[in-house]
Write a protein that holds these residues in place. Structure first.
Motif, PDB file in Angstrom:
ATOM      1  N   LEU A 140       0.906  -1.300   0.045  1.00  0.00           N
ATOM      2  CA  LEU A 140      -0.032  -0.067   0.048  1.00  0.00           C
ATOM      3  C   LEU A 140       0.804   1.184  -0.018  1.00  0.00           C
ATOM      4  CD1 LEU A 140      -3.027   0.917   0.162  1.00  0.00           C
ATOM      5  CD2 LEU A 140      -2.727   1.216   2.635  1.00  0.00           C
ATOM      6  N   THR A 141       0.542   1.967  -0.930  1.00  0.00           N
ATOM      7  CA  THR A 141       1.650   3.503  -1.190  1.00  0.00           C
ATOM      8  C   THR A 141       0.581   4.738  -0.751  1.00  0.00           C
ATOM      9  OG1 THR A 141       1.279   3.566  -3.368  1.00  0.00           O
ATOM     10  CG2 THR A 141       3.109   2.252  -2.704  1.00  0.00           C
ATOM     11  N   ALA A 142       0.872   5.640  -0.361  1.00  0.00           N
ATOM     12  CA  ALA A 142       0.237   7.094  -0.274  1.00  0.00           C
ATOM     13  C   ALA A 142       1.008   7.856  -0.887  1.00  0.00           C
ATOM     14  CB  ALA A 142      -0.217   6.957   1.429  1.00  0.00           C
ATOM     15  N   VAL A 143       0.348   9.098  -1.385  1.00  0.00           N
ATOM     16  CA  VAL A 143       0.821  10.180  -1.957  1.00  0.00           C
ATOM     17  C   VAL A 143      -0.063  11.311  -1.542  1.00  0.00           C
ATOM     18  CG1 VAL A 143       1.517  11.470  -4.010  1.00  0.00           C
ATOM     19  CG2 VAL A 143       1.785   8.873  -3.894  1.00  0.00           C
ATOM     20  N   GLU A 144       0.585  12.453  -1.206  1.00  0.00           N
ATOM     21  CA  GLU A 144      -0.184  13.488  -0.679  1.00  0.00           C
ATOM     22  C   GLU A 144      -0.653  14.401  -1.907  1.00  0.00           C
ATOM     23  OE1 GLU A 144      -0.051  17.111   2.323  1.00  0.00           O
ATOM     24  OE2 GLU A 144       1.885  16.034   1.891  1.00  0.00           O
ATOM     25  N   ASP A 145      -1.857  14.657  -1.981  1.00  0.00           N
ATOM     26  CA  ASP A 145      -2.740  15.364  -2.782  1.00  0.00           C
ATOM     27  C   ASP A 145      -3.443  16.440  -2.293  1.00  0.00           C
ATOM     28  OD1 ASP A 145      -3.298  16.010  -5.824  1.00  0.00           O
ATOM     29  OD2 ASP A 145      -5.180  14.528  -5.555  1.00  0.00           O
ATOM     30  N   SER A 202      -5.915  15.949   0.583  1.00  0.00           N
ATOM     31  CA  SER A 202      -6.249  14.672   0.611  1.00  0.00           C
ATOM     32  C   SER A 202      -5.094  13.548   0.260  1.00  0.00           C
ATOM     33  CB  SER A 202      -7.459  14.268  -0.381  1.00  0.00           C
ATOM     34  OG  SER A 202      -7.058  14.596  -1.640  1.00  0.00           O
ATOM     35  N   ILE A 203      -5.221  12.342   0.508  1.00  0.00           N
ATOM     36  CA  ILE A 203      -4.278  11.434   0.400  1.00  0.00           C
ATOM     37  C   ILE A 203      -4.725  10.474  -0.555  1.00  0.00           C
ATOM     38  CG2 ILE A 203      -2.609   9.870   1.493  1.00  0.00           C
ATOM     39  CD1 ILE A 203      -2.311  12.606   2.554  1.00  0.00           C
ATOM     40  N   LYS A 224      -9.643  12.254   2.527  1.00  0.00           N
ATOM     41  CA  LYS A 224      -9.491  13.560   3.147  1.00  0.00           C
ATOM     42  C   LYS A 224      -8.465  13.302   4.222  1.00  0.00           C
ATOM     43  CE  LYS A 224     -12.966  16.625   1.622  1.00  0.00           C
ATOM     44  NZ  LYS A 224     -13.823  17.624   2.044  1.00  0.00           N
ATOM     45  N   LYS A 225      -7.434  14.053   4.655  1.00  0.00           N
ATOM     46  CA  LYS A 225      -6.823  13.808   5.938  1.00  0.00           C
ATOM     47  C   LYS A 225      -7.475  13.592   7.023  1.00  0.00           C
ATOM     48  CE  LYS A 225      -2.646  16.146   4.021  1.00  0.00           C
ATOM     49  NZ  LYS A 225      -1.716  17.176   4.075  1.00  0.00           N
ATOM     50  N   SER A 226      -8.728  14.372   7.170  1.00  0.00           N
ATOM     51  CA  SER A 226      -9.617  14.198   8.488  1.00  0.00           C
ATOM     52  C   SER A 226     -10.299  13.118   8.554  1.00  0.00           C
ATOM     53  CB  SER A 226     -10.309  15.532   8.526  1.00  0.00           C
ATOM     54  OG  SER A 226     -11.212  15.538   7.575  1.00  0.00           O
ATOM     55  N   ASP A 227     -10.587  12.239   7.414  1.00  0.00           N
ATOM     56  CA  ASP A 227     -11.157  11.081   7.509  1.00  0.00           C
ATOM     57  C   ASP A 227     -10.601   9.746   7.262  1.00  0.00           C
ATOM     58  OD1 ASP A 227     -13.338  12.715   7.431  1.00  0.00           O
ATOM     59  OD2 ASP A 227     -13.761  12.884   5.356  1.00  0.00           O
ATOM     60  N   LEU A 228      -9.237   9.882   7.323  1.00  0.00           N
ATOM     61  CA  LEU A 228      -8.384   8.571   7.388  1.00  0.00           C
ATOM     62  C   LEU A 228      -8.901   7.596   8.478  1.00  0.00           C
ATOM     63  CD1 LEU A 228      -4.905   9.988   6.869  1.00  0.00           C
ATOM     64  CD2 LEU A 228      -6.250   9.201   4.984  1.00  0.00           C
ATOM     65  N   THR A 229      -8.710   6.317   8.097  1.00  0.00           N
ATOM     66  CA  THR A 229      -8.953   5.181   9.068  1.00  0.00           C
ATOM     67  C   THR A 229      -7.662   4.942   9.714  1.00  0.00           C
ATOM     68  OG1 THR A 229      -8.319   3.514   7.536  1.00  0.00           O
ATOM     69  CG2 THR A 229     -10.475   3.915   7.526  1.00  0.00           C
ATOM     70  N   ASP A 230      -7.508   4.236  10.694  1.00  0.00           N
ATOM     71  CA  ASP A 230      -6.083   3.971  11.382  1.00  0.00           C
ATOM     72  C   ASP A 230      -5.130   3.174  10.481  1.00  0.00           C
ATOM     73  OD1 ASP A 230      -7.490   4.903  13.551  1.00  0.00           O
ATOM     74  OD2 ASP A 230      -8.119   3.071  14.599  1.00  0.00           O
ATOM     75  N   ASP A 231      -5.698   2.313   9.645  1.00  0.00           N
ATOM     76  CA  ASP A 231      -4.608   1.562   8.820  1.00  0.00           C
ATOM     77  C   ASP A 231      -4.110   2.861   7.958  1.00  0.00           C
ATOM     78  OD1 ASP A 231      -5.100  -0.607  10.057  1.00  0.00           O
ATOM     79  OD2 ASP A 231      -6.509  -1.351   8.600  1.00  0.00           O
ATOM     80  N   GLU A 232      -4.887   3.582   7.337  1.00  0.00           N
ATOM     81  CA  GLU A 232      -4.592   4.342   6.344  1.00  0.00           C
ATOM     82  C   GLU A 232      -3.557   5.535   6.902  1.00  0.00           C
ATOM     83  OE1 GLU A 232      -8.348   4.432   3.345  1.00  0.00           O
ATOM     84  OE2 GLU A 232      -8.367   5.865   5.151  1.00  0.00           O
ATOM     85  N   ARG A 233      -3.931   5.975   8.065  1.00  0.00           N
ATOM     86  CA  ARG A 233      -3.069   6.983   8.898  1.00  0.00           C
ATOM     87  C   ARG A 233      -1.574   6.203   9.044  1.00  0.00           C
ATOM     88  NH1 ARG A 233      -6.547   8.520  12.421  1.00  0.00           N
ATOM     89  NH2 ARG A 233      -7.367  10.246  11.255  1.00  0.00           N
ATOM     90  N   ALA A 234      -1.644   4.952   9.517  1.00  0.00           N
ATOM     91  CA  ALA A 234      -0.455   4.422   9.820  1.00  0.00           C
ATOM     92  C   ALA A 234       0.410   4.324   8.490  1.00  0.00           C
ATOM     93  CB  ALA A 234      -0.527   2.985  10.382  1.00  0.00           C
ATOM     94  N   VAL A 235      -0.392   3.924   7.499  1.00  0.00           N
ATOM     95  CA  VAL A 235       0.529   3.910   6.205  1.00  0.00           C
ATOM     96  C   VAL A 235       1.017   5.391   5.766  1.00  0.00           C
ATOM     97  CG1 VAL A 235       0.171   3.619   3.863  1.00  0.00           C
ATOM     98  CG2 VAL A 235      -0.649   1.860   5.459  1.00  0.00           C
TER      99      VAL A 235
END
Length: 159
Positions: free
Chosen positions: A110-115, A118-119, A135-146
């Protein structure tokens, strides 16, 4: 009004079957009543008594909606829950076991890129690349960890 010659016999058969159905059912009821009369009285005594319904102990502590807990003499903590089907009882697990169950392993690939605000996430799947943005405010715990892991990795590369 004209009927086909084939339709009238089918209607007669259907009416006959509907009229005969109650007679067949009553004959079966008589047979079962006769069998019940012939059954010995001693077999009725062999039935087991009904199980007692589980109740919540009076000294149990309310921990949530329809949930109670109580520690028994052996030191085990029991959780009682009211359900539509009655009361259930389950032993509480250790906090170390709870912590191990809550922490999930990181998602592989899983890769994440800032846009902007939002991510954008991408990961390989058996059906091709799967991508989504959040959106950065709506990230789940897994997405935030990634996302945190991705930021830390890019900070190390820059140094």
């Amino acid at each position: 009004m004209r009927f086909d010659s084939e339709v009238i016999p089918m209607r007669k058969i259907a009416i006959f079957l509907i009229a005969a159905l109650p007679l067949l059912c009553s004959a079966e009821d008589k047979n079962t009543q006769e069998k019940a009369k012939k059954a010995p009285v001693a077999s009725a005594k062999k039935t087991t008594p009904p199980a007692k319904a589980m109740t919540i102990p009076t000294d149990a502590v309310k921990t949530g909606d329809n949930t109670y807990s109580k520690t028994d003499a052996q030191g085990r903590t029991w959780i009682y829950s009211k359900t539509p089907f009655g009361v259930t009882k389950a032993e509480q697990t250790d906090s170390s076991q709870k912590g191990a169950a809550v922490i999930s392993p990181p998602v592989e690939g899983l890769t994440a890129v800032e846009d902007g605000d939002s991510i954008k996430f991408e990961r390989p799947s058996p059906f091709g690349k799967q991508s989504w943005s959040r959106k950065k405010s709506d990230l789940t715990d897994d997405e935030r960890a990634v996302w945190e892991r991705q930021k830390a990795a890019s900070a190390k590369r820059e140094q």
